[in-house]
Design an enzyme around this catalytic site. Structure first.
Site, PDB file in Angstrom:
ATOM      1  N   TYR A 144       0.865  -1.184   0.000  1.00  0.00           N
ATOM      2  CA  TYR A 144       0.000   0.000   0.000  1.00  0.00           C
ATOM      3  C   TYR A 144       0.893   1.223   0.000  1.00  0.00           C
ATOM      4  CZ  TYR A 144      -3.438   3.448   1.715  1.00  0.00           C
ATOM      5  OH  TYR A 144      -4.242   4.547   1.868  1.00  0.00           O
ATOM      6  N   ASP A 239       9.341   2.708  -0.750  1.00  0.00           N
ATOM      7  CA  ASP A 239       8.322   3.380   0.050  1.00  0.00           C
ATOM      8  C   ASP A 239       8.641   3.070   1.518  1.00  0.00           C
ATOM      9  OD1 ASP A 239       4.670   3.511   0.159  1.00  0.00           O
ATOM     10  OD2 ASP A 239       6.210   4.135   1.587  1.00  0.00           O
ATOM     11  N   LYS A 267       4.909   9.415   8.398  1.00  0.00           N
ATOM     12  CA  LYS A 267       4.762   8.923   9.776  1.00  0.00           C
ATOM     13  C   LYS A 267       5.824   9.485  10.729  1.00  0.00           C
ATOM     14  CE  LYS A 267       2.408   4.843   8.013  1.00  0.00           C
ATOM     15  NZ  LYS A 267       1.036   4.843   8.543  1.00  0.00           N
TER      16      LYS A 267
HETATM   17  P1  KE4 Z   1      -0.625   8.407   4.504  1.00  0.00           P
HETATM   18  O1  KE4 Z   1      -1.136   9.099   3.254  1.00  0.00           O
HETATM   19  O2  KE4 Z   1      -1.714   7.622   5.204  1.00  0.00           O
HETATM   20  O3  KE4 Z   1       0.150   9.342   5.435  1.00  0.00           O
HETATM   21  O4  KE4 Z   1       0.465   7.342   4.041  1.00  0.00           O
HETATM   22  C1  KE4 Z   1       0.119   6.380   3.075  1.00  0.00           C
HETATM   23  C2  KE4 Z   1       1.082   5.208   3.161  1.00  0.00           C
HETATM   24  C3  KE4 Z   1       2.085   5.108   2.225  1.00  0.00           C
HETATM   25  N1  KE4 Z   1       2.983   4.083   2.254  1.00  0.00           N
HETATM   26  C4  KE4 Z   1       2.921   3.152   3.238  1.00  0.00           C
HETATM   27  C5  KE4 Z   1       3.938   2.041   3.250  1.00  0.00           C
HETATM   28  C6  KE4 Z   1       1.914   3.211   4.235  1.00  0.00           C
HETATM   29  O5  KE4 Z   1       1.863   2.268   5.198  1.00  0.00           O
HETATM   30  C7  KE4 Z   1       0.981   4.261   4.210  1.00  0.00           C
HETATM   31  C8  KE4 Z   1      -0.140   4.385   5.223  1.00  0.00           C
HETATM   32  N2  KE4 Z   1      -0.261   3.309   6.145  1.00  0.00           N
HETATM   33  C9  KE4 Z   1      -1.586   3.088   6.721  1.00  0.00           C
HETATM   34  C10 KE4 Z   1      -1.479   1.925   7.708  1.00  0.00           C
HETATM   35  N3  KE4 Z   1      -1.292   0.686   7.059  1.00  0.00           N
HETATM   36  C11 KE4 Z   1      -2.134   4.319   7.333  1.00  0.00           C
HETATM   37  C12 KE4 Z   1      -3.324   4.098   8.227  1.00  0.00           C
HETATM   38  C13 KE4 Z   1      -4.601   4.601   7.576  1.00  0.00           C
HETATM   39  O6  KE4 Z   1      -4.767   4.458   6.350  1.00  0.00           O
HETATM   40  O7  KE4 Z   1      -5.416   5.170   8.346  1.00  0.00           O
END
Ligand code: KE4
Length: 430
Positions: A144, A239, A267
């Site tokens: 993701y 990523d 994060k």
């Molecule tokens: P954000 O746009 O949510 O800040 O980041 C996206 C993203 C990008 N790349 C990786 C490897 C990620 O894990 C994420 C976001 N992770 C999720 C948890 N698996 C965020 C939690 C959520 O979607 O509320």
């Protein structure tokens, strides 16, 4: 257990916010528990609106590696807050943050701040396409990279949790250049690159997959991606939104000794405030506007308030020493969880690395999306609810990670393991 205030607030939230939450994975739908509403956090604990206290293994999905209300982070934010929050005009702290990222992340010579991991990944893809003049991208099933249209193909996290193969609203034309392959299948990558390698702008990968639960890269997988990208003139994008500053000061690329061309961050870099970033070799990053003509922008990018939280956190992490501790704590926790599963006679596959982990309710091994998907989500739901009853808050979905942080002490880990012995017995009895 009294959850009445959370229930009341959830009813209100559902009238005003889709699903009552501002991000799907928080909904608790996957684990059969309406979302808790949290009032405060301190160290490794969070308190909900009914006064229930939990040992927290979500940590805002990764940012809070130092725990809630870390004194140095709070002091840094408070100091900046008194002078203002954002100007939309350059500030000194943006240089300090950029210098810190360049110092800590081996492959980054130049970096651009954005406001989320999604923005970081979306921008890195656009830059790779602009830099190479090519259209195709390769991603991996179960990984993701945020919710940008071209990356919502066989993604993990909430899409996997809710079984959303792609998503309505993304036209086929947008994703036709996105090739999704099985994680850890280097042969599939090599075959694809033989066929279309000259059209591939980038391969984007989570160097440790943490959005289908935690899946480690097979021996040689990352090195193989590096080699095939170099051979075909494609960019390798790590990523590191989750692994960045978590597996080592320099993230997974330091931990595994592999150098990507571009890195996505999020994060931890924001210390709990909204920050993402992407960076890499200068000769690539210089294609980003206004230096170059690959456009990307953001009203609140680099705002001093968010920078202050992230920079304070990176300054602490950059001192080192913390990572060995986190590895030990996670090893201790996972050994206890494995004992609890064995004692209950429940098949749980524990994948872990550094301070990341995931317990799949399946005999395993779990090495990709296909094997992860065999996990029994219903059993995980029972486990999650039983752990909440015992004051432990894990990810409210089987296909997510748990995060151990510096604020988790041995007594917290022991309480968690004890709760797991009881919770897994309840899973067995269901
Ligand atoms: P954000 O746009 O949510 O800040 O980041 C996206 C993203 C990008 N790349 C990786 C490897 C990620 O894990 C994420 C976001 N992770 C999720 C948890 N698996 C965020 C939690 C959520 O979607 O509320």
């Amino acid at each position: 257990m009294n959850l009445s205030e959370s229930k009341r607030l959830y009813e209100q939230a559902r009238q005003l916010i889709p699903g009552g939450v501002n991000s799907p994975v928080r909904s608790g739908k996957a684990v059969g528990l309406e979302p808790l509403f949290i009032k405060k956090g301190k160290g490794c604990r969070i308190t909900d609106e009914d006064g229930n206290v939990y040992i927290d293994y979500v940590g805002s999905w990764g940012p809070l590696i130092l725990g809630h209300c870390n004194p140095e982070v709070i002091a840094a934010v408070t100091e900046v807050l008194a002078r203002g929050t954002s100007y939309g005009i350059p500030t000194r702290i943006e240089i300090e943050m950029a210098r810190k990222v360049v110092e800590m992340v081996p492959s980054i010579e130049m970096v651009r701040m954005v406001n989320s991991g999604t923005e970081a990944a979306m921008s890195a893809i656009r830059l790779a396409r602009g830099y190479t003049g090519r259209k195709k991208i390769i991603k991996f099933n179960g990984c993701y990279h945020g919710h940008a249209d071209s990356l919502l193909v066989k993604s993990g996290s909430g899409l996997m949790t809710f079984g959303i193969p792609g998503t309505p609203g993304v036209p086929e034309e947008i994703v036709k250049h996105t090739i999704a392959l099985p994680y850890n299948d280097l042969e599939a990558v090599r075959r694809t690159m033989e066929e279309v390698g000259s059209e591939v702008a980038a391969i984007i990968v989570e160097p440790v997959a943490a959005n289908m639960g935690v899946v480690l890269p097979a021996e040689g997988f990352l090195a193989g991606l590096r080699q095939t990208c170099t051979e075909n003139g494609a960019l390798l994008i790590f990523d590191e939104v989750i692994t960045g500053f978590r597996l080592a000061p320099g993230g997974a690329q330091e931990y595994f000794g592999i150098t990507p061309d571009l890195t996505c961050l999020g994060k931890i870099i924001g210390g709990g405030l909204p920050v993402g970033a992407y960076g890499g070799k200068k000769d690539i990053m210089e294609h980003v506007a206004p230096e170059g003509n690959v456009y990307q922008a953001g009203t609140l990018s680099g705002n001093p308030l968010a920078m202050s939280a992230g920079l304070a956190m990176l300054n602490i992490l950059g001192r080192g020493g913390i990572y060995e501790e986190l590895e030990k704590k996670n090893g201790y926790l996972c050994a206890g969880l494995a004992q609890a599963a064995a004692a209950a006679g429940v098949a749980v596959t524990l994948n872990r690395i550094g301070s990341l982990g995931c317990g799949f309710f399946t005999p395993g091994p779990v090495t990709d999306l296909e094997s992860a998907a065999k996990a029994d989500s219903a059993a995980y739901g029972v486990f999650f609810r039983e752990m909440v009853k015992r004051g432990v808050y894990l990810a409210p979905a089987q296909f997510e990670a748990f995060f151990v942080g510096a604020a988790h002490e041995k007594e917290d880990l022991d309480l968690t393991i004890q709760a797991a012995f009881e919770a897994l017995k309840a899973v067995k009895e269901k």
